[in-house]
Design a protein around this motif. Structure first.
Motif, PDB file in Angstrom:
ATOM      1  N   LYS A 203     -55.902 -68.487   4.586  1.00  0.00           N
ATOM      2  CA  LYS A 203     -56.813 -67.301   4.581  1.00  0.00           C
ATOM      3  C   LYS A 203     -57.987 -68.133   4.021  1.00  0.00           C
ATOM      4  O   LYS A 203     -58.002 -68.318   2.387  1.00  0.00           O
ATOM      5  N   ILE A 204     -59.144 -67.992   4.529  1.00  0.00           N
ATOM      6  CA  ILE A 204     -60.430 -68.349   3.799  1.00  0.00           C
ATOM      7  C   ILE A 204     -61.060 -67.102   3.194  1.00  0.00           C
ATOM      8  O   ILE A 204     -61.448 -66.233   3.887  1.00  0.00           O
ATOM      9  N   GLN A 205     -61.607 -67.588   2.049  1.00  0.00           N
ATOM     10  CA  GLN A 205     -62.242 -66.539   1.180  1.00  0.00           C
ATOM     11  C   GLN A 205     -63.560 -67.030   0.673  1.00  0.00           C
ATOM     12  O   GLN A 205     -63.737 -68.234   0.730  1.00  0.00           O
ATOM     13  N   PRO A 206     -64.455 -66.213   0.395  1.00  0.00           N
ATOM     14  CA  PRO A 206     -65.768 -66.939  -0.028  1.00  0.00           C
ATOM     15  C   PRO A 206     -65.732 -67.950  -1.081  1.00  0.00           C
ATOM     16  O   PRO A 206     -64.789 -67.723  -2.060  1.00  0.00           O
ATOM     17  N   GLY A 207     -66.455 -69.109  -1.087  1.00  0.00           N
ATOM     18  CA  GLY A 207     -66.342 -70.041  -1.923  1.00  0.00           C
ATOM     19  C   GLY A 207     -65.480 -71.326  -1.582  1.00  0.00           C
ATOM     20  O   GLY A 207     -65.363 -71.549  -0.303  1.00  0.00           O
ATOM     21  N   ASP A 208     -64.744 -71.702  -2.525  1.00  0.00           N
ATOM     22  CA  ASP A 208     -63.948 -73.061  -2.243  1.00  0.00           C
ATOM     23  C   ASP A 208     -62.608 -72.585  -2.019  1.00  0.00           C
ATOM     24  O   ASP A 208     -61.894 -71.534  -2.565  1.00  0.00           O
ATOM     25  N   ASN A 209     -61.859 -73.278  -1.031  1.00  0.00           N
ATOM     26  CA  ASN A 209     -60.408 -72.726  -0.538  1.00  0.00           C
ATOM     27  C   ASN A 209     -59.912 -74.360  -0.733  1.00  0.00           C
ATOM     28  O   ASN A 209     -60.528 -75.356  -0.317  1.00  0.00           O
ATOM     29  N   PHE A 210     -58.499 -74.122  -0.663  1.00  0.00           N
ATOM     30  CA  PHE A 210     -57.680 -75.659  -0.769  1.00  0.00           C
ATOM     31  C   PHE A 210     -56.527 -75.639   0.104  1.00  0.00           C
ATOM     32  O   PHE A 210     -55.967 -74.608   0.184  1.00  0.00           O
ATOM     33  N   PHE A 211     -56.278 -77.039   0.516  1.00  0.00           N
ATOM     34  CA  PHE A 211     -55.225 -77.125   1.363  1.00  0.00           C
ATOM     35  C   PHE A 211     -54.444 -78.585   0.794  1.00  0.00           C
ATOM     36  O   PHE A 211     -55.300 -79.592   0.744  1.00  0.00           O
ATOM     37  N   ASP A 212     -53.455 -78.380   0.478  1.00  0.00           N
ATOM     38  CA  ASP A 212     -52.496 -79.703  -0.106  1.00  0.00           C
ATOM     39  C   ASP A 212     -51.086 -79.835   0.456  1.00  0.00           C
ATOM     40  O   ASP A 212     -50.237 -78.772   0.314  1.00  0.00           O
ATOM     41  N   GLU A 213     -51.056 -80.775   1.186  1.00  0.00           N
ATOM     42  CA  GLU A 213     -49.961 -81.107   1.987  1.00  0.00           C
ATOM     43  C   GLU A 213     -49.218 -82.234   1.957  1.00  0.00           C
ATOM     44  O   GLU A 213     -50.224 -83.427   1.633  1.00  0.00           O
ATOM     45  N   SER A 214     -48.085 -82.812   2.204  1.00  0.00           N
ATOM     46  CA  SER A 214     -47.262 -84.089   1.980  1.00  0.00           C
ATOM     47  C   SER A 214     -46.916 -84.447   3.336  1.00  0.00           C
ATOM     48  O   SER A 214     -46.720 -83.585   4.175  1.00  0.00           O
ATOM     49  N   LEU A 215     -47.078 -85.772   3.756  1.00  0.00           N
ATOM     50  CA  LEU A 215     -47.061 -86.255   4.836  1.00  0.00           C
ATOM     51  C   LEU A 215     -46.326 -87.621   5.145  1.00  0.00           C
ATOM     52  O   LEU A 215     -46.575 -88.658   4.341  1.00  0.00           O
ATOM     53  N   ASP A 216     -45.162 -87.626   5.736  1.00  0.00           N
ATOM     54  CA  ASP A 216     -44.324 -88.862   5.630  1.00  0.00           C
ATOM     55  C   ASP A 216     -45.018 -89.776   7.022  1.00  0.00           C
ATOM     56  O   ASP A 216     -44.833 -89.248   8.006  1.00  0.00           O
ATOM     57  N   ILE A 217     -45.634 -90.931   6.629  1.00  0.00           N
ATOM     58  CA  ILE A 217     -46.276 -91.658   8.042  1.00  0.00           C
ATOM     59  C   ILE A 217     -45.439 -92.565   8.688  1.00  0.00           C
ATOM     60  O   ILE A 217     -45.770 -93.073   9.724  1.00  0.00           O
ATOM     61  N   LYS A 218     -44.092 -92.738   8.373  1.00  0.00           N
ATOM     62  CA  LYS A 218     -43.225 -93.649   8.785  1.00  0.00           C
ATOM     63  C   LYS A 218     -43.777 -94.948   9.103  1.00  0.00           C
ATOM     64  O   LYS A 218     -44.428 -95.663   8.388  1.00  0.00           O
ATOM     65  N   GLY A 219     -43.461 -95.447  10.359  1.00  0.00           N
ATOM     66  CA  GLY A 219     -44.199 -96.866  10.744  1.00  0.00           C
ATOM     67  C   GLY A 219     -45.537 -96.789  10.997  1.00  0.00           C
ATOM     68  O   GLY A 219     -45.910 -95.820  11.928  1.00  0.00           O
ATOM     69  N   THR A 220     -46.182 -97.604  10.944  1.00  0.00           N
ATOM     70  CA  THR A 220     -47.437 -97.799  11.126  1.00  0.00           C
ATOM     71  C   THR A 220     -47.964 -98.867  12.006  1.00  0.00           C
ATOM     72  O   THR A 220     -47.058 -99.799  11.926  1.00  0.00           O
ATOM     73  N   LEU A 221     -48.824 -99.078  12.832  1.00  0.00           N
ATOM     74  CA  LEU A 221     -49.205-100.087  13.440  1.00  0.00           C
ATOM     75  C   LEU A 221     -50.804-100.154  13.648  1.00  0.00           C
ATOM     76  O   LEU A 221     -51.421 -99.187  14.146  1.00  0.00           O
ATOM     77  N   VAL A 222     -51.398-101.306  13.161  1.00  0.00           N
ATOM     78  CA  VAL A 222     -52.808-101.357  13.584  1.00  0.00           C
ATOM     79  C   VAL A 222     -52.972-102.662  14.583  1.00  0.00           C
ATOM     80  O   VAL A 222     -52.513-103.613  14.326  1.00  0.00           O
ATOM     81  N   VAL A 223     -53.508-102.258  15.533  1.00  0.00           N
ATOM     82  CA  VAL A 223     -54.080-103.346  16.546  1.00  0.00           C
ATOM     83  C   VAL A 223     -55.456-103.703  16.715  1.00  0.00           C
ATOM     84  O   VAL A 223     -56.293-102.944  16.514  1.00  0.00           O
ATOM     85  N   SER A 224     -55.431-104.980  16.646  1.00  0.00           N
ATOM     86  CA  SER A 224     -56.871-105.802  16.806  1.00  0.00           C
ATOM     87  C   SER A 224     -56.855-106.352  18.026  1.00  0.00           C
ATOM     88  O   SER A 224     -56.333-107.154  18.498  1.00  0.00           O
ATOM     89  N   VAL A 225     -58.179-105.686  18.866  1.00  0.00           N
ATOM     90  CA  VAL A 225     -58.317-106.258  20.183  1.00  0.00           C
ATOM     91  C   VAL A 225     -59.528-107.274  20.182  1.00  0.00           C
ATOM     92  O   VAL A 225     -60.566-107.205  19.607  1.00  0.00           O
TER      93      VAL A 225
END
Length: 394
Positions: A203-225
């Protein structure tokens, strides 16, 4: 200047076409300049209407107007127009009479779209903006995420046909400005799968609002072309696809550094694939890889197409009029590389009707500069194929 006076100096002798442009209207005349002679040329740009918009907030205070297309514009099917703005006032000049959308998304206020009708002469509009809210968010990753964004955040309000997007930084921080007050759906999305990993009602109210969540990113892959011919970063972005053993597919476009990132990967065997439109051979490039828990890196070398070969020219077409011949390699359009049909199509779609566009072609090993008058939404009137040029520079 404010009196309409202008001056051009240090002009080479010759014939010139002088244009005066005011919004949707213009006037032009041809003039011949001579050494040591001062030429005088008056131009009258007539027609259209002027729209003056005065903005006030709920406390009747003037509202600052940023000069960007994203935040404040007047639009129809033909063009998007920016105003001349002072604090609290915006003026659109030389507008053809008709109906337009006036879009506002100003920092600290909600997004608003109004339908306005502009008549010949002076038009005035005073608007009161409702104070909006900001949403500051943080994603707490279980470990450091890839340096290339693998997630994005989407905010949607049920009664608005509009979505806001943000890319979290390396610390997981993101921010939305100018949200209308009320209930919003905030989703954390995986770039590769376009799946929502977190969905929350905020619910967005006047001024600042905040969102804070945790996330498990598991395996990651960075590809370089890497461009196999030069060993350097490719001159254009390409789509990198990742397929798991079940045939499920993810797709991410490389950034300007030739990097693409995937996250949320389960341990197992995968296939990296780059589609044939990005290669000079016309065949896809594939690579079998194994993803382990944690961070993974892979590089892919491509024999990349860097031009389009002209194989047939339609008589009387734009290409024929520009001097393009069969066998030419089209290297650039409007200064941008044309290594794939998709790139050329996107560049043409973004070209204004009647715009004269510079082209670079390679013919018999030589680089040649041409110009073509583009008809909006139409191709050049040629058949094309992928090719590899021999030019050392563009």
């Amino acid at each position: 200047d404010s009196m309409g006076r202008y001056r051009m100096v240090s002009m080479c002798p010759g014939d010139y076409e002088v244009e005066a442009i005011n919004g949707d209207f213009k006037a032009s005349r041809t003039i011949t300049t001579q050494i040591g002679k001062t030429n005088e040329l008056d131009l009258a740009v007539e027609g259209g209407g002027t729209l003056t918009v005065t903005l006030r907030d709920e406390r009747n205070a003037a509202v600052e107007i940023p000069m960007t297309t994203k935040h404040f514009n007047l639009r129809d099917s033909e063009a998007i127009r920016l105003p001349d703005a002072a604090f609290g006032t915006a003026v659109f000049q030389g507008i053809k009479p008709g109906s337009y959308e006036l879009m506002m998304m100003l920092p600290g206020y909600g997004r608003r779209v109004d339908r306005v009708v502009i008549n010949e002469g002076e038009n005035a509009l005073t608007m009161s903006l409702a104070i909006g809210g900001r949403l500051e968010g943080r994603l707490r990753f279980d470990r450091t995420p890839p340096s290339v964004p693998a997630y994005y955040v989407k905010a949607t309000r049920a009664d608005e046909n509009y979505k806001h997007y943000a890319d979290p930084d390396q610390d997981g921080m993101f921010r939305f400005e100018s949200l209308n007050l009320g209930e919003w759906t905030v989703e954390v999305m995986n770039w590769g799968t376009r799946e929502a990993l977190i969905v929350r009602q905020v619910k967005i109210q006047p001024g600042d609002n905040f969102f804070d969540e945790s996330l498990d990113i598991k395996g990651t892959l960075v590809v370089s072309v890497i461009d196999g011919a030069t060993g350097a970063t490719p001159r254009y972005e390409c789509d990198v696809r990742l397929l798991d053993s079940q045939g499920r597919r993810q797709s991410v476009q490389t950034n300007k550094d030739g990097l693409a990132a995937f996250a949320g990967l389960e341990e197992g065997d995968y296939t990296l694939r780059i589609d044939p439109e990005y290669t000079s051979s016309g065949l896809p490039t594939t690579k079998q890889i194994h993803i382990s828990a944690g961070d993974n890196e892979q590089s892919v070398r491509l024999d990349m197409a860097d031009s389009l070969k002209i194989t047939h020219i339609q008589p009387g077409s734009q290409a024929a009029n520009a001097g393009i011949v069969n066998g030419d390699l089209l290297l650039t359009y409007k200064g941008e590389p044309t290594a794939s049909y998709q790139q050329l199509r996107a560049l043409i779609d973004a070209t204004k009707d009647g715009e004269v566009v510079p082209l670079t072609v390679q013919r018999d090993g030589k680089t040649i500069q041409l110009k073509v008058e583009q008809w909006q939404g139409r191709m050049l009137g040629v058949n094309i194929d992928k090719a590899k040029s021999t030019a050392k520079s563009r």
